[in-house]
Design a protein around this motif. Structure first.
Motif, short mmCIF file in Angstrom:
data_model
loop_
_atom_site.label_atom_id
_atom_site.label_comp_id
_atom_site.label_asym_id
_atom_site.label_seq_id
_atom_site.Cartn_x
_atom_site.Cartn_y
_atom_site.Cartn_z
N PHE A 42 0.84 -1.18 0.00
CA PHE A 42 0.00 0.00 0.00
C PHE A 42 0.88 1.24 0.00
O PHE A 42 2.06 1.19 0.35
N TYR A 43 0.28 2.33 -0.41
CA TYR A 43 0.95 3.64 -0.40
C TYR A 43 0.15 4.57 0.49
O TYR A 43 -1.09 4.57 0.45
N SER A 44 0.85 5.37 1.30
CA SER A 44 0.17 6.36 2.12
C SER A 44 0.71 7.74 1.76
O SER A 44 1.91 7.98 1.85
N PRO A 45 -0.17 8.67 1.34
CA PRO A 45 0.30 10.00 0.96
C PRO A 45 0.82 10.82 2.14
O PRO A 45 1.51 11.81 1.95
N ASP A 46 0.46 10.39 3.36
CA ASP A 46 0.87 11.15 4.54
C ASP A 46 1.01 10.17 5.69
O ASP A 46 0.04 9.53 6.07
N PRO A 184 -8.68 13.48 7.22
CA PRO A 184 -8.72 12.06 6.89
C PRO A 184 -7.37 11.55 6.40
O PRO A 184 -6.61 12.28 5.79
N SER A 185 -7.07 10.30 6.72
CA SER A 185 -5.79 9.72 6.33
C SER A 185 -6.05 8.65 5.28
O SER A 185 -6.78 7.69 5.54
N GLU A 186 -5.48 8.83 4.13
CA GLU A 186 -5.71 7.89 3.04
C GLU A 186 -4.59 6.87 2.92
O GLU A 186 -3.42 7.20 3.11
N THR A 187 -4.98 5.65 2.64
CA THR A 187 -4.01 4.67 2.15
C THR A 187 -4.55 4.23 0.80
O THR A 187 -5.76 4.01 0.64
N THR A 188 -3.69 4.15 -0.15
CA THR A 188 -4.14 3.89 -1.52
C THR A 188 -3.37 2.75 -2.14
O THR A 188 -2.39 2.24 -1.57
N LYS A 230 -8.52 1.35 -1.95
CA LYS A 230 -8.04 2.41 -1.08
C LYS A 230 -8.96 2.51 0.13
O LYS A 230 -10.07 1.97 0.14
N ALA A 231 -8.47 3.18 1.16
CA ALA A 231 -9.25 3.35 2.38
C ALA A 231 -8.96 4.72 2.99
O ALA A 231 -7.90 5.30 2.76
N THR A 232 -9.94 5.22 3.73
CA THR A 232 -9.80 6.51 4.38
C THR A 232 -10.11 6.35 5.86
O THR A 232 -11.17 5.83 6.22
N SER A 233 -9.21 6.79 6.70
CA SER A 233 -9.39 6.70 8.16
C SER A 233 -9.60 8.10 8.72
O SER A 233 -8.99 9.06 8.26
N THR A 234 -10.43 8.17 9.73
CA THR A 234 -10.71 9.46 10.39
C THR A 234 -10.72 9.28 11.89
O THR A 234 -10.90 8.17 12.40
#
Lengths: 236, 156
Positions: A42-46, A184-188, A230-234
């Motif tokens: 996976f890739y995380s932009p942040d 929100p924190s994305e993993t893509t 992809k997923a988004t965490s909050t």
């Protein structure tokens, strides 16, 4: 009547105990289960994390991580290979403060970890940037050989008896209710390697076990989605 | 002619087995995630902590400092504290390697026993042997290893 109520409550308690994982920490994550897996990515932009560790609260940690889980030849759970980011407490005998009775230190780094049976290993990994976006990968690279990568660089190669994993999990874990991740924190680009081919996840499940209103949805659309790649965490 | 076809068939079958089984023979390239550049992969990175076999012991962290870590682990009992080469330590455990640390890098290996060990992620472990490994020049922790007889809690 009273006896029936007692039996009902006892049964209800038994059901809850059997179906609820015995976890002490807070989790929010996604999972790809029950597939023959030879790699996860996976890739995380942040990858920003904040545990709010300080010497007066030395136990706090948060990780952003993923792992491949294994079963042994009898189908019993048999550990994992994990690679992720950590902010906060890691147990370290050279630490000058203690969490409970064991010394710890404050880390802002990456780490690799693995468990096989009742044996666990953990290696802090430094020398990689902790700002911006980063990729994480665990892949079979030979018979019984698995390699963990940060940003396409091998950080550790493992030898295991298994040639297939059966679980890929991606998400957050913490032991403190107010830890922070960019929200929100994305993993893509959630991908798994099966039968020699990488593909984005085409299915998955959400595993939300926490008391702090962390949440993770598939896709990047508020309210949930079915884009399992992809997923988004909050967090609140 | 018949033998030639038998050889061709055997080689083809072996190739299918190798590819399907994921054994990446010399010269083959491991499949990489979609959208990534295979040329970016670094399988044997340059050590961040290179070999330092020629660094004198007087320049290393003294054994007394490692013993102070053992005292810091007040609920455990020290088994041993040894100065070793990194590769000798890794071979003892045998199940993983890294090239980020030079094979002849000097490390302190401290082994301790605990009746009870509270791990931040695994929970309460009983009858534990813990191994802490420190770089003998920088003092950074390189590895923590646990073996236990009972307990532990973790969703895998």
């Amino acid at each position: 009547m009273r006896r029936r109520i007692k039996v009902f409550l006892t049964s209800l308690l038994a059901v809850l105990l059997l179906t609820t994982p015995v976890l002490a920490n807070e989790y929010t994550r996604v999972a790809n289960l029950g597939t023959t897996i030879q790699g996860g990515y996976f890739y995380s932009p942040d990858v920003s994390l904040a545990s709010y560790w300080w010497s007066g609260e030395p136990c706090r940690f948060i990780v952003k991580t993923h792992w491949l889980g294994f079963d042994d030849s009898s189908g019993n759970t048999n550990g994992w290979i994990e690679i992720g980011r950590v902010d906060g407490s890691m147990q370290d005998a050279s630490g000058s403060v203690k969490c409970g009775e064991l010394p710890v230190k404050n880390y802002d780094a990456y780490y690799v970890a693995t468990q096989v049976g009742s044996s666990y290993d953990e290696w802090p990994v430094t020398g990689f940037s902790t700002s911006g976006g980063h990729s994480f990968q665990v892949q079979r690279t030979g018979t019984g050989q698995w390699t963990a990568y940060i940003d396409f660089t091998s950080v550790r190669t493992f030898t295991r008896s298994e040639n297939d994993a059966v679980r890929h999990r991606i998400g957050f874990e913490s032991n403190y209710t107010d830890t922070w991740f960019s929200s929100p924190s994305e993993t893509t680009s959630h991908q798994i390697l099966t039968n020699g081919t990488w593909n984005t996840w085409s299915s998955g499940s959400r595993e939300i076990w926490n008391t702090v209103n962390w949440n993770t949805i598939f896709g990047t659309t508020a309210g949930g989605g079915t884009d399992y790649s992809k997923a988004t965490s909050t967090h609140p | 002619m018949k033998i030639r076809w038998q050889i061709i068939t055997a080689v083809s079958a072996l190739s299918v087995v190798l590819v399907a089984g994921g054994v990446f023979a010399a010269g083959t390239v491991a499949p990489r995630p979609v959208g990534t550049d295979p040329a970016r992969y670094v399988e044997h990175p340059t050590p961040q902590l290179p070999d330092n076999a020629n660094v004198p012991e007087s320049s290393l962290i003294p054994r007394e400092q490692i013993l102070s870590y053992a005292e810091n682990e007040s609920t455990g009992q020290l088994v041993s504290a040894e100065l070793r080469k990194w590769q000798d330590h890794e071979r003892q455990y045998g199940n993983s390697v890294t090239t980020l640390i030079g094979p002849n890098r000097k490390v302190w290996v401290m082994t301790m026993k605990f009746d009870t060990y509270e791990d931040l992620r695994l929970g309460t472990l009983k009858d534990v042997q813990a191994v802490y490994v420190y770089d003998a020049q920088t003092g950074q922790m390189l590895h923590r290893h646990l073996d236990w007889k009972s307990g532990g809690r973790r969703e895998e």
